[in-house]
Design a protein around this motif. Structure first.
Motif, PDB file in Angstrom:
ATOM      1  N   GLN A   4       0.835  -1.202   0.000  1.00 22.70           N
ATOM      2  CA  GLN A   4       0.000   0.000   0.000  1.00 22.70           C
ATOM      3  C   GLN A   4       0.873   1.256   0.000  1.00 22.70           C
ATOM      4  N   LYS A   5       1.947   1.226   0.772  1.00 21.27           N
ATOM      5  CA  LYS A   5       2.870   2.365   0.794  1.00 21.27           C
ATOM      6  C   LYS A   5       3.525   2.523  -0.574  1.00 21.27           C
ATOM      7  N   ALA A   7       2.269   1.660  -3.422  1.00 15.74           N
ATOM      8  CA  ALA A   7       1.248   2.198  -4.324  1.00 15.74           C
ATOM      9  C   ALA A   7       1.086   3.705  -4.126  1.00 15.74           C
ATOM     10  N   ARG A   8       1.084   4.170  -2.880  1.00 16.66           N
ATOM     11  CA  ARG A   8       0.982   5.611  -2.612  1.00 16.66           C
ATOM     12  C   ARG A   8       2.188   6.363  -3.175  1.00 16.66           C
ATOM     13  N   GLU A   9       3.379   5.789  -3.006  1.00 13.39           N
ATOM     14  CA  GLU A   9       4.586   6.427  -3.517  1.00 13.39           C
ATOM     15  C   GLU A   9       4.578   6.474  -5.049  1.00 13.39           C
ATOM     16  N   ASP A  11       1.835   6.565  -6.901  1.00 12.80           N
ATOM     17  CA  ASP A  11       0.846   7.591  -7.246  1.00 12.80           C
ATOM     18  C   ASP A  11       1.450   8.989  -7.125  1.00 12.80           C
ATOM     19  N   GLU A  12       2.202   9.223  -6.064  1.00 19.65           N
ATOM     20  CA  GLU A  12       2.838  10.526  -5.855  1.00 19.65           C
ATOM     21  C   GLU A  12       3.872  10.799  -6.939  1.00 19.65           C
ATOM     22  N   ARG A  15       2.086  11.811 -10.050  1.00 19.32           N
ATOM     23  CA  ARG A  15       1.610  13.188  -9.939  1.00 19.32           C
ATOM     24  C   ARG A  15       2.750  14.172 -10.190  1.00 19.32           C
ATOM     25  N   TRP A  89      11.654   0.897   4.456  1.00 16.33           N
ATOM     26  CA  TRP A  89      11.121   2.178   3.997  1.00 16.33           C
ATOM     27  C   TRP A  89      11.828   3.347   4.670  1.00 16.33           C
ATOM     28  N   ASP A  95      10.701  11.274   0.027  1.00 18.34           N
ATOM     29  CA  ASP A  95       9.878  12.469   0.154  1.00 18.34           C
ATOM     30  C   ASP A  95      10.563  13.735  -0.340  1.00 18.34           C
ATOM     31  N   ARG A  98       8.337  16.338  -1.778  1.00 20.05           N
ATOM     32  CA  ARG A  98       7.268  16.855  -0.917  1.00 20.05           C
ATOM     33  C   ARG A  98       7.790  17.780   0.171  1.00 20.05           C
TER      34      ARG A  98
END
Length: 117
Positions: A4-5, A7-9, A11-12, A15, A89, A95, A98
């Motif tokens: 899940q992490k 997948a979020r990374e 997606d980011e 973007r 991780w 990051d 971000r």
């Protein structure tokens, strides 16, 4: 949780890639605009492209780090605890785009020569 992490990374990163391409598209619009003086348009477009290219460098770093994490996950035994995944991780730098002090820094500073590396 680790997938899940990931997948979020991803997606980011997608973007951020879209934002980088948008910067280049904006530079092309600037160059084709008849309402902006040619010299001024070129200077502004160069700054926009340099900023986008700096973003690409960071995106590439994110991708390499995520690939490293997946390779490390692959080596873990099926009995590995969530703490082991979290430690993998935590040892990666994911990051960097971000962090406000890094994100888009080129857009907020004066440029002399283009620094691409």
């Amino acid at each position: 949780m680790s997938l899940q992490k990931l997948a979020r990374e991803l997606d980011e990163t997608a973007r951020q890639t879209a934002a980088m391409v948008e910067g280049i598209s904006d530079a092309l619009e600037m160059l084709s605009s008849k309402s902006v003086d040619g010299d001024s348009a070129r200077i502004q477009a160069i700054q926009m492209i340099v900023t986008a290219l700096q973003g690409q460098d960071r995106i590439e770093q994110r991708c390499h780090n995520m690939a490293l994490a997946v390779r490390q996950f692959d080596l873990l035994p099926l009995t590995a605890t969530e703490d082991v995944y979290d430690e993998i991780w935590s040892n990666l730098t994911l990051d960097e785009l971000r962090v406000p002090s890094l994100s888009g820094i080129a857009a907020h500073s004066a440029h002399g020569d283009a620094e691409l590396f």
